[in-house]
Enzyme design. Sequence first.
Site, PDB file in Angstrom:
ATOM      1  N   ARG A  50      47.123  82.998  29.501  1.00 38.55           N
ATOM      2  CA  ARG A  50      47.718  83.023  28.167  1.00 38.55           C
ATOM      3  C   ARG A  50      49.123  82.452  28.250  1.00 38.55           C
ATOM      4  NH1 ARG A  50      51.614  85.601  29.251  1.00 38.55           N
ATOM      5  NH2 ARG A  50      52.489  85.369  27.191  1.00 38.55           N
ATOM      6  N   GLY A  51      49.755  82.295  27.062  1.00 38.97           N
ATOM      7  CA  GLY A  51      51.085  81.698  27.016  1.00 38.97           C
ATOM      8  C   GLY A  51      50.899  80.196  26.831  1.00 38.97           C
ATOM      9  N   ALA A  52      51.685  79.614  25.922  1.00 37.97           N
ATOM     10  CA  ALA A  52      51.416  78.233  25.506  1.00 37.97           C
ATOM     11  C   ALA A  52      51.382  77.225  26.666  1.00 37.97           C
ATOM     12  CB  ALA A  52      52.420  77.827  24.433  1.00 37.97           C
ATOM     13  N   ARG A  93      41.326  79.216  21.207  1.00 37.22           N
ATOM     14  CA  ARG A  93      42.484  79.849  20.544  1.00 37.22           C
ATOM     15  C   ARG A  93      43.141  78.762  19.688  1.00 37.22           C
ATOM     16  NH1 ARG A  93      46.402  83.565  23.820  1.00 37.22           N
ATOM     17  NH2 ARG A  93      46.532  84.546  21.769  1.00 37.22           N
ATOM     18  N   GLN A 198      52.324  92.310  26.075  1.00 37.37           N
ATOM     19  CA  GLN A 198      52.758  91.271  27.020  1.00 37.37           C
ATOM     20  C   GLN A 198      54.203  91.524  27.473  1.00 37.37           C
ATOM     21  OE1 GLN A 198      51.108  90.770  24.198  1.00 37.37           O
ATOM     22  NE2 GLN A 198      49.828  88.944  24.221  1.00 37.37           N
ATOM     23  N   ASP A 239      54.585  78.982  20.538  1.00 37.56           N
ATOM     24  CA  ASP A 239      53.210  78.489  20.712  1.00 37.56           C
ATOM     25  C   ASP A 239      52.995  77.175  20.003  1.00 37.56           C
ATOM     26  OD1 ASP A 239      53.035  81.607  20.958  1.00 37.56           O
ATOM     27  OD2 ASP A 239      51.424  80.677  22.104  1.00 37.56           O
ATOM     28  N   ASN A 248      55.131  81.935  16.971  1.00 39.63           N
ATOM     29  CA  ASN A 248      55.203  82.674  18.234  1.00 39.63           C
ATOM     30  C   ASN A 248      54.570  84.040  17.993  1.00 39.63           C
ATOM     31  OD1 ASN A 248      56.076  82.725  21.041  1.00 39.63           O
ATOM     32  ND2 ASN A 248      57.570  84.256  20.412  1.00 39.63           N
ATOM     33  N   LYS A 249      54.517  84.841  19.043  1.00 41.80           N
ATOM     34  CA  LYS A 249      53.855  86.148  18.980  1.00 41.80           C
ATOM     35  C   LYS A 249      54.292  86.947  17.758  1.00 41.80           C
ATOM     36  CE  LYS A 249      51.373  87.387  21.169  1.00 41.80           C
ATOM     37  NZ  LYS A 249      49.942  87.206  20.795  1.00 41.80           N
TER      38      LYS A 249
END
Length: 340
Positions: A50-52, A93, A198, A239, A248-249
């Site tokens: 995960r994570g861009a 995603r 996270q 992201d 973003n998150k």
Amino acid sequence: LTLSICDSRTIWWDDGLWLIDQTRLPVELKPIKMHSMKELIEAIVTLRVRGAPALGAAGAYGIALAAQLSPSDNPFELLQELEIAGQMIKSARPTAVNLSWGADRALKAAASQDSAQGIKEAALREAEQIAEEDIAINMMLGQKGALLLEDGDRVLTHCNAGRLACVSWGTALGVIRSAVQMGKEIHVYACETRPLHQGSRLTAWELIQEGLDVTLICESASGSLMRQGKIDKAIVGADRITRDAVFNKIGTYNHAVLARAHSLPFYVAAPLSTFDLKHSEMDITIEERGAEELCSIGGVQLAPANVRVYNPAFDATPLDLVTGLITEKGVFRPPLMPPI
Ligand code: MRU
């Protein structure tokens, strides 16, 4: 593989595709090998990777994996298979633009070849190149962003934009690492980041691994800490950055509004591969995830079984709340954007 995230990558190729299973952290640092496209898609959907920027590498390595697994020695057939694999990867995603960006780069490299062997080698070469570039770019971005931090700064961050979200080093946490390398003392406030934690599972863990100074807070504490004068700056990752907003998150927007209300700088650190200046906020799909992420943790029920749940994974922060976009090409202060 050494069992420390400081010397390891989050995703790499060693006679096949490997990644750190981030769902097991902070309890266990466990590398897992991907044996099929089904396994890789599952790993992306469940946030094992995960994570861009890490998703960018996963997209490219995914094409290399599809090529490796294919028995086809017909280049046309193989390229068709890779296109289908690319569609599966890109739809796993929808919000982080890097996933499509990485897959497309590997597909383009593959398409430039005219033999099946050449296609397989080119896809893997491109994925390895993306992984190498990711580390170098994060370090450049870190150096540039670190100049914005002062000795003694107390910095709020959200989610995980660290080594684990990238191939290594990190974006928002890369800026903090670079500042610490320059000899600055930086204290990080890591927001726990509901619902998948996270911040507490990954950010707090990776900073502690390196002996960096971190305090964990729940995200609803950020406003109160700002009001008490305990936070100097906020830095988050991204992201996707459209011409008008940073995705973003979920929860990032809240921190940005609070930072503005307390006259604090709010920075976003991201490589140019995260920019999507052809689109604006309204064009982008925000991933919605399952109700179970809010309703239980580790099998313990936290909500009535039949409650209606809305669980968006990301939010959009308008650029006018962003003090600076920290990239490998320098810091851009909106409305100024990097020339892409
Ligand atoms: O759902 P996740 O964990 O993939 O979301 C990740 C984030 O929102 C990060 O902040 C973002 O990818 C920046 S990564 C350097």
